[in-house]
Design a protein around this motif. Structure first.
Motif, short mmCIF file in Angstrom:
data_model
loop_
_atom_site.label_atom_id
_atom_site.label_comp_id
_atom_site.label_asym_id
_atom_site.label_seq_id
_atom_site.Cartn_x
_atom_site.Cartn_y
_atom_site.Cartn_z
N ALA A 64 0.82 -1.21 0.00
CA ALA A 64 0.00 0.00 0.00
C ALA A 64 0.86 1.25 0.00
CB ALA A 64 -0.94 -0.01 1.20
N ALA A 65 1.88 1.30 0.85
CA ALA A 65 2.73 2.48 0.92
C ALA A 65 3.49 2.68 -0.38
CB ALA A 65 3.70 2.35 2.09
N MET A 66 3.85 1.59 -1.04
CA MET A 66 4.64 1.68 -2.26
C MET A 66 3.85 2.28 -3.42
SD MET A 66 6.73 -1.89 -2.21
CE MET A 66 7.80 -2.32 -0.84
N LEU A 67 2.53 2.10 -3.43
CA LEU A 67 1.71 2.64 -4.51
C LEU A 67 0.98 3.92 -4.11
CD1 LEU A 67 0.12 -0.63 -5.98
CD2 LEU A 67 2.01 0.71 -6.90
N ALA A 68 1.13 4.35 -2.90
CA ALA A 68 0.41 5.53 -2.42
C ALA A 68 0.75 6.75 -3.26
CB ALA A 68 0.75 5.79 -0.96
N GLY A 69 -0.29 7.45 -3.69
CA GLY A 69 -0.10 8.69 -4.42
C GLY A 69 0.16 8.53 -5.90
N LYS A 70 0.25 7.32 -6.40
CA LYS A 70 0.47 7.13 -7.82
C LYS A 70 -0.84 7.28 -8.59
CE LYS A 70 4.64 4.29 -7.51
NZ LYS A 70 5.50 5.38 -8.01
N VAL A 71 -0.72 7.53 -9.88
CA VAL A 71 -1.88 7.73 -10.75
C VAL A 71 -1.86 6.68 -11.85
CG1 VAL A 71 -3.01 9.29 -12.38
CG2 VAL A 71 -1.97 10.20 -10.29
N ALA A 72 -3.00 6.03 -12.06
CA ALA A 72 -3.11 4.97 -13.05
C ALA A 72 -4.24 5.24 -14.03
CB ALA A 72 -3.34 3.62 -12.37
N VAL A 73 -4.03 4.84 -15.28
CA VAL A 73 -5.09 4.77 -16.28
C VAL A 73 -5.35 3.29 -16.54
CG1 VAL A 73 -5.67 5.10 -18.71
CG2 VAL A 73 -4.68 6.97 -17.40
N VAL A 74 -6.61 2.89 -16.47
CA VAL A 74 -7.00 1.50 -16.75
C VAL A 74 -8.05 1.51 -17.84
CG1 VAL A 74 -7.88 -0.67 -15.83
CG2 VAL A 74 -6.53 0.85 -14.35
N THR A 75 -7.73 0.95 -19.00
CA THR A 75 -8.73 0.87 -20.07
C THR A 75 -9.56 -0.38 -19.89
OG1 THR A 75 -7.37 -0.35 -21.67
CG2 THR A 75 -7.12 2.06 -21.60
N SER A 106 -6.94 0.17 -3.94
CA SER A 106 -6.82 -0.31 -2.56
C SER A 106 -5.38 -0.24 -2.07
CB SER A 106 -7.33 -1.75 -2.46
OG SER A 106 -6.44 -2.67 -3.06
N ASN A 107 -4.45 -0.14 -3.00
CA ASN A 107 -3.04 -0.02 -2.65
C ASN A 107 -2.52 1.41 -2.82
OD1 ASN A 107 -1.82 -2.80 -1.99
ND2 ASN A 107 -3.08 -3.22 -3.76
N GLY A 108 -3.42 2.38 -2.91
CA GLY A 108 -3.02 3.77 -2.84
C GLY A 108 -3.10 4.58 -4.10
N CYS A 109 -3.48 3.97 -5.24
CA CYS A 109 -3.52 4.70 -6.51
C CYS A 109 -4.81 5.49 -6.68
CB CYS A 109 -3.43 3.73 -7.68
SG CYS A 109 -1.79 3.21 -8.12
N ASP A 110 -4.70 6.66 -7.27
CA ASP A 110 -5.84 7.32 -7.88
C ASP A 110 -5.92 6.82 -9.32
OD1 ASP A 110 -6.36 8.86 -5.60
OD2 ASP A 110 -4.92 10.39 -6.23
N CYS A 111 -7.14 6.71 -9.85
CA CYS A 111 -7.31 6.06 -11.15
C CYS A 111 -8.23 6.84 -12.07
CB CYS A 111 -7.90 4.66 -10.97
SG CYS A 111 -6.89 3.49 -10.06
N LEU A 112 -7.91 6.75 -13.36
CA LEU A 112 -8.83 7.16 -14.42
C LEU A 112 -9.25 5.91 -15.15
CD1 LEU A 112 -10.14 9.41 -16.22
CD2 LEU A 112 -8.11 9.22 -17.67
N LEU A 113 -10.56 5.65 -15.16
CA LEU A 113 -11.10 4.48 -15.84
C LEU A 113 -11.63 4.90 -17.21
CD1 LEU A 113 -13.23 2.94 -12.94
CD2 LEU A 113 -10.76 2.81 -13.31
N ALA A 114 -11.22 4.18 -18.25
CA ALA A 114 -11.65 4.49 -19.61
C ALA A 114 -12.39 3.30 -20.20
CB ALA A 114 -10.45 4.84 -20.48
N ALA A 115 -13.56 3.55 -20.71
CA ALA A 115 -14.36 2.54 -21.39
C ALA A 115 -15.42 3.27 -22.21
CB ALA A 115 -15.00 1.57 -20.40
N ARG A 116 -16.28 2.52 -22.86
CA ARG A 116 -17.23 3.16 -23.78
C ARG A 116 -18.55 3.52 -23.12
NH1 ARG A 116 -18.38 0.31 -29.47
NH2 ARG A 116 -18.79 -1.43 -28.05
#
Length: 262
Positions: free
Chosen positions: A2-13, A29-39
């Motif tokens: 969790a600490a290792m991924l805290a504050g990172k930003v992810a895009v998941v298609t 759940s491990n600290g990432c903020d996310c942008l989800l992309a789909a149709r």
């Protein structure tokens, strides 16, 4: 982790359902903020509420058709407007059609390549400078049919094989540019997409979907079908600093259906 991924930003298609949603949830759940992309906006909204509620992380969405260059460009625009940076790109979107090869016109092949392969290529190209800047990670979720061709799923096999080859080549570029690039090969996994494939195959073979499912499990010698969470747990690890020395690797999550030990 969790600490290792805290504050990172992810895009998941393809992040609204199935494996993509599970990966986004595990990253969050491990600290990432996310942008989800789909149709589909409705599916994205449901995923956003569920993941944000469970993780407490910031989850944004962008509803676009990733089969188009414009749709892919809009994903990067949305990411920059929301977060201004990127650490993790997960290329998971894709839905290729099974069926009799002789009955599938060029348009069906082109549609399969547009979403799974060209979206991956375009998004990697668009986000590469951001990943270089963050020393980030690009992860491809490649269908297992890339390794196990099937006469009734030739489009999926070809598209996923192309994505696998592209990812392997990109990993060599990643070594030079400081970007981790790896791939996961899910096997048969409990998703709506797999149920659609079973239904398509049942129609071709004159069987029920339940008979096709049981036959597939027996043929591959599986104890069970995989779950999206099986893939998500590995994806989160490969996106973490603990996996920094893993580069250009493809890992099967398929219960041993494709044994690749040497």
């Amino acid at each position: 982790m969790a600490a290792m991924l805290a504050g990172k930003v992810a895009v998941v298609t393809g992040g609204s359902r199935g494996i993509g949603r599970a990966i986004a949830g595990e990253l969050a759940s491990n600290g990432c903020d996310c942008l989800l992309a789909a149709r589909t906006e409705a599916h994205l909204q449901e995923a956003r509420l569920g993941i944000a509620g469970a993780s407490g992380r910031r989850i944004e969405i962008v509803a676009r058709d990733l089969r188009t260059a414009e749709g892919c460009s809009d994903v990067r625009s949305a990411l920059m407007a929301s977060f201004g940076r990127l650490d993790i790109l997960v290329n998971n979107a894709g839905a290729t059609r099974g069926g009799d090869f002789l009955d599938q016109p060029d348009e069906v092949w082109e549609d399969g390549f547009a979403l799974k392969f060209y979206a991956c290529v375009r998004l990697c190209r668009l986000f590469w400078p951001d990943l270089v800047k963050s020393r980030g990670t690009a992860l491809s979720i490649v269908g297992g049919f890339a390794r196990t061709p099937d006469p009734n799923f030739l489009i999926g096999g070809a598209v996923n094989a192309a994505m696998a080859n592209f990812t392997k080549g990109l990993a060599a570029r990643g070594k030079r540019d400081g970007v981790n690039v790896n791939a996961i090969y899910p096997g048969l996994t409990e998703t709506g997409r797999v149920q659609e494939l079973f239904a398509d195959r049942a129609s071709l073979l004159g069987l029920s979907p339940e008979e096709v499912r049981a036959k597939a499990v027996r043929k591959q010698g599986l104890r069970r079908l995989g779950s999206p969470q099986d893939v998500a747990k590995l994806a989160a690890f490969l996106c973490s600093p603990d996996a920094r020395h893993i580069q250009g690797t493809a890992i099967a999550v398929d219960g041993g259906a494709t044994q690749d030990l040497h």
